[in-house]
Design a protein around this motif. Structure first.
Motif, PDB file in Angstrom:
ATOM      1  N   LEU A  50       0.844  -1.198   0.000  1.00 38.74           N
ATOM      2  CA  LEU A  50       0.000   0.000   0.000  1.00 38.74           C
ATOM      3  C   LEU A  50       0.881   1.251   0.000  1.00 38.74           C
ATOM      4  O   LEU A  50       2.049   1.189   0.416  1.00 38.74           O
ATOM      5  N   ARG A  51       0.351   2.379  -0.458  1.00 36.86           N
ATOM      6  CA  ARG A  51       1.147   3.617  -0.457  1.00 36.86           C
ATOM      7  C   ARG A  51       1.721   3.871   0.945  1.00 36.86           C
ATOM      8  O   ARG A  51       1.073   3.601   1.962  1.00 36.86           O
ATOM      9  N   GLY A  52       2.957   4.347   0.953  1.00 42.24           N
ATOM     10  CA  GLY A  52       3.591   4.636   2.240  1.00 42.24           C
ATOM     11  C   GLY A  52       4.201   3.423   2.917  1.00 42.24           C
ATOM     12  O   GLY A  52       4.752   3.530   4.007  1.00 42.24           O
ATOM     13  N   HIS A  53       4.078   2.253   2.290  1.00 39.34           N
ATOM     14  CA  HIS A  53       4.560   1.012   2.900  1.00 39.34           C
ATOM     15  C   HIS A  53       5.438   0.255   1.914  1.00 39.34           C
ATOM     16  O   HIS A  53       5.301   0.399   0.692  1.00 39.34           O
ATOM     17  N   GLY A  54       6.330  -0.589   2.461  1.00 38.78           N
ATOM     18  CA  GLY A  54       7.167  -1.449   1.621  1.00 38.78           C
ATOM     19  C   GLY A  54       7.909  -0.645   0.569  1.00 38.78           C
ATOM     20  O   GLY A  54       8.501   0.395   0.865  1.00 38.78           O
ATOM     21  N   GLU A 163      11.778  -5.591  11.419  1.00 42.54           N
ATOM     22  CA  GLU A 163      12.551  -5.377  10.179  1.00 42.54           C
ATOM     23  C   GLU A 163      11.699  -4.656   9.127  1.00 42.54           C
ATOM     24  O   GLU A 163      12.175  -3.769   8.425  1.00 42.54           O
ATOM     25  N   ILE A 164      10.422  -5.060   9.023  1.00 45.60           N
ATOM     26  CA  ILE A 164       9.539  -4.407   8.033  1.00 45.60           C
ATOM     27  C   ILE A 164       9.350  -2.936   8.418  1.00 45.60           C
ATOM     28  O   ILE A 164       9.450  -2.039   7.578  1.00 45.60           O
ATOM     29  N   ILE A 165       9.084  -2.671   9.698  1.00 46.01           N
ATOM     30  CA  ILE A 165       8.844  -1.280  10.130  1.00 46.01           C
ATOM     31  C   ILE A 165      10.072  -0.420   9.820  1.00 46.01           C
ATOM     32  O   ILE A 165       9.952   0.719   9.359  1.00 46.01           O
ATOM     33  N   CYS A 166      11.263  -0.983  10.039  1.00 47.02           N
ATOM     34  CA  CYS A 166      12.491  -0.197   9.816  1.00 47.02           C
ATOM     35  C   CYS A 166      12.698   0.140   8.344  1.00 47.02           C
ATOM     36  O   CYS A 166      13.455   1.051   8.016  1.00 47.02           O
ATOM     37  N   ARG A 167      12.023  -0.589   7.439  1.00 49.21           N
ATOM     38  CA  ARG A 167      12.135  -0.267   5.998  1.00 49.21           C
ATOM     39  C   ARG A 167      11.094   0.774   5.578  1.00 49.21           C
ATOM     40  O   ARG A 167      11.031   1.154   4.417  1.00 49.21           O
ATOM     41  N   THR A 168      10.249   1.205   6.529  1.00 54.46           N
ATOM     42  CA  THR A 168       9.147   2.129   6.193  1.00 54.46           C
ATOM     43  C   THR A 168       9.596   3.569   6.432  1.00 54.46           C
ATOM     44  O   THR A 168      10.440   3.819   7.282  1.00 54.46           O
ATOM     45  N   THR A 169       8.996   4.515   5.683  1.00 55.71           N
ATOM     46  CA  THR A 169       9.397   5.914   5.849  1.00 55.71           C
ATOM     47  C   THR A 169       8.488   6.615   6.865  1.00 55.71           C
ATOM     48  O   THR A 169       7.305   6.281   6.959  1.00 55.71           O
ATOM     49  N   PRO A 170       9.005   7.613   7.584  1.00 56.42           N
ATOM     50  CA  PRO A 170       8.145   8.378   8.503  1.00 56.42           C
ATOM     51  C   PRO A 170       6.944   8.982   7.768  1.00 56.42           C
ATOM     52  O   PRO A 170       5.827   8.953   8.271  1.00 56.42           O
ATOM     53  N   GLN A 171       7.185   9.484   6.567  1.00 58.82           N
ATOM     54  CA  GLN A 171       6.066  10.120   5.830  1.00 58.82           C
ATOM     55  C   GLN A 171       4.959   9.110   5.518  1.00 58.82           C
ATOM     56  O   GLN A 171       3.768   9.435   5.581  1.00 58.82           O
ATOM     57  N   GLY A 172       5.358   7.885   5.186  1.00 58.73           N
ATOM     58  CA  GLY A 172       4.373   6.841   4.899  1.00 58.73           C
ATOM     59  C   GLY A 172       3.567   6.503   6.147  1.00 58.73           C
ATOM     60  O   GLY A 172       2.334   6.375   6.111  1.00 58.73           O
ATOM     61  N   ILE A 173       4.262   6.364   7.257  1.00 62.22           N
ATOM     62  CA  ILE A 173       3.588   6.011   8.517  1.00 62.22           C
ATOM     63  C   ILE A 173       2.634   7.125   8.946  1.00 62.22           C
ATOM     64  O   ILE A 173       1.487   6.865   9.353  1.00 62.22           O
ATOM     65  N   ILE A 174       3.070   8.353   8.798  1.00 63.81           N
ATOM     66  CA  ILE A 174       2.226   9.489   9.210  1.00 63.81           C
ATOM     67  C   ILE A 174       0.980   9.578   8.318  1.00 63.81           C
ATOM     68  O   ILE A 174      -0.143   9.766   8.809  1.00 63.81           O
ATOM     69  N   GLY A 175       1.170   9.392   7.004  1.00 69.60           N
ATOM     70  CA  GLY A 175       0.024   9.444   6.079  1.00 69.60           C
ATOM     71  C   GLY A 175      -1.021   8.400   6.436  1.00 69.60           C
ATOM     72  O   GLY A 175      -2.233   8.670   6.426  1.00 69.60           O
ATOM     73  N   ALA A 176      -0.555   7.186   6.780  1.00 69.77           N
ATOM     74  CA  ALA A 176      -1.488   6.098   7.099  1.00 69.77           C
ATOM     75  C   ALA A 176      -2.152   6.329   8.462  1.00 69.77           C
ATOM     76  O   ALA A 176      -3.356   6.094   8.625  1.00 69.77           O
ATOM     77  N   LEU A 177      -1.378   6.795   9.446  1.00 75.91           N
ATOM     78  CA  LEU A 177      -1.965   7.050  10.777  1.00 75.91           C
ATOM     79  C   LEU A 177      -3.094   8.084  10.681  1.00 75.91           C
ATOM     80  O   LEU A 177      -4.176   7.908  11.249  1.00 75.91           O
ATOM     81  N   LYS A 178      -2.849   9.143   9.914  1.00 75.58           N
ATOM     82  CA  LYS A 178      -3.885  10.182   9.785  1.00 75.58           C
ATOM     83  C   LYS A 178      -5.090   9.632   9.014  1.00 75.58           C
ATOM     84  O   LYS A 178      -6.230   9.922   9.354  1.00 75.58           O
ATOM     85  N   GLY A 179      -4.826   8.840   7.984  1.00 74.97           N
ATOM     86  CA  GLY A 179      -5.929   8.269   7.200  1.00 74.97           C
ATOM     87  C   GLY A 179      -6.790   7.348   8.044  1.00 74.97           C
ATOM     88  O   GLY A 179      -8.022   7.386   7.973  1.00 74.97           O
ATOM     89  N   MET A 180      -6.155   6.531   8.885  1.00 76.63           N
ATOM     90  CA  MET A 180      -6.935   5.624   9.751  1.00 76.63           C
ATOM     91  C   MET A 180      -7.700   6.412  10.806  1.00 76.63           C
ATOM     92  O   MET A 180      -8.839   6.076  11.140  1.00 76.63           O
ATOM     93  N   ALA A 181      -7.066   7.467  11.333  1.00 73.10           N
ATOM     94  CA  ALA A 181      -7.710   8.244  12.409  1.00 73.10           C
ATOM     95  C   ALA A 181      -9.036   8.836  11.937  1.00 73.10           C
ATOM     96  O   ALA A 181      -9.987   8.930  12.717  1.00 73.10           O
ATOM     97  N   TYR A 182      -9.089   9.247  10.691  1.00 77.70           N
ATOM     98  CA  TYR A 182     -10.298   9.923  10.195  1.00 77.70           C
ATOM     99  C   TYR A 182     -11.126   9.055   9.263  1.00 77.70           C
ATOM    100  O   TYR A 182     -11.971   9.556   8.541  1.00 77.70           O
TER     101      TYR A 182
END
Ligand code: MLT
Length: 256
Positions: A50-54, A163-182
């Protein structure tokens, strides 16, 4: 205006198209334990990040569930697939529910794995927004402490998740957290989903209780529940055989 993103993906095998969507903050590799069983059963396994991941891009902005569903529609278009079975794990399940509402004609079956239809409570939303601040300050490592412990009791799988989380970008994680929140509440939409649907849930899931899986399967009109006693939030890695079995049965029911 944020537009859809080309997703990194893998396609394995030939047959009935089945798109497997990972949860947050994971990537397509979580499905590897079930891939061989699915491919041997005549399923074309499609594994996007998904966008922001992998290995997919992490554009700026809020990754709404609708936007991520549009990415999946574009992937189907690119692959020349008219209809597919969608399998959504956790956040991938929220995306699958958005896809089911937006593009019902492109869906042949649905699997909701360790996911829920309800929106965030105000407390949960606030905790996601707090996590956004943590990730801004400390980077993706902010997720490596308690998150893997909540996802599974299995220490080997916890290590793979880190290991998977460490390959993820902060911007990707933030985009997904905000998307899930709303994200909206999808519970009211469940009765209108008309394709065969399997709900898969682990009894040891520390994030979503068995009651939510049961309720979802009751609200859907063509659904059945597969309850896995030994699994937590990561049943495809913790107990791949019953998960693959449920997905193979879904594929059979779709094409009867
Ligand atoms: C996931 O596994 O995708 C997340 O736990 C979902 C969530 O935080 O709601």
């Amino acid at each position: 205006m944020i537009s859809s993103t080309k997703l990194h993906h893998r396609v394995i095998g030939n047959g009935i198209p089945m798109v497997l969507l990972h949860g947050f903050p994971l990537d397509h590799t979580i499905w590897y334990p079930v891939v061989d069983i699915l491919a041997a059963a005549g399923i074309q396994v499609i594994l996007p990040d998904l966008r922001g991941h992998g290995l997919s891009p992490s554009p700026e902005g809020v990754y709404t569930m609708n936007l991520m569903a549009e990415d999946i529609l574009n992937l189907l278009e690119d692959l020349g697939i008219e209809k597919a079975v969608l399998v959504g794990h956790s956040m991938g399940g929220y995306v699958s529910l958005a896809f089911s509402c937006l593009y019902p004609n492109r869906l042949s079956g649905l699997a909701l794995v360790s996911t829920q239809a309800s929106a965030d409570t105000p407390e949960k939303r606030q905790s996601r927004l707090n996590m956004v601040q943590e990730v801004k300050r400390y980077g993706v490592k902010a997720l490596c402490g308690t998150m893997p412990l909540k996802l599974t009791n299995n220490e080997v799988i916890q290590q793979k998740i880190i290991e998977i989380i460490c390959r993820t970008t902060p911007q990707g994680i933030i985009g997904a957290l905000k998307g899930m929140a709303y994200r909206p509440d999808f519970a009211g939409r469940l009765p209108s989903i008309s394709v065969p649907t399997v709900v898969v849930g682990g009894l040891l899931d520390a994030i979503i209780p068995m009651e939510s899986f049961k309720l979802m399967s009751q609200l859907l009109c063509k659904a059945w529940l597969v309850e896995i006693k030994e699994a937590g939030h990561m049943p495809m890695m913790e107990t791949p055989e019953p998960v693959a079995g449920a997905l193979c049965e879904l594929a059979q029911r779709v094409f009867i």
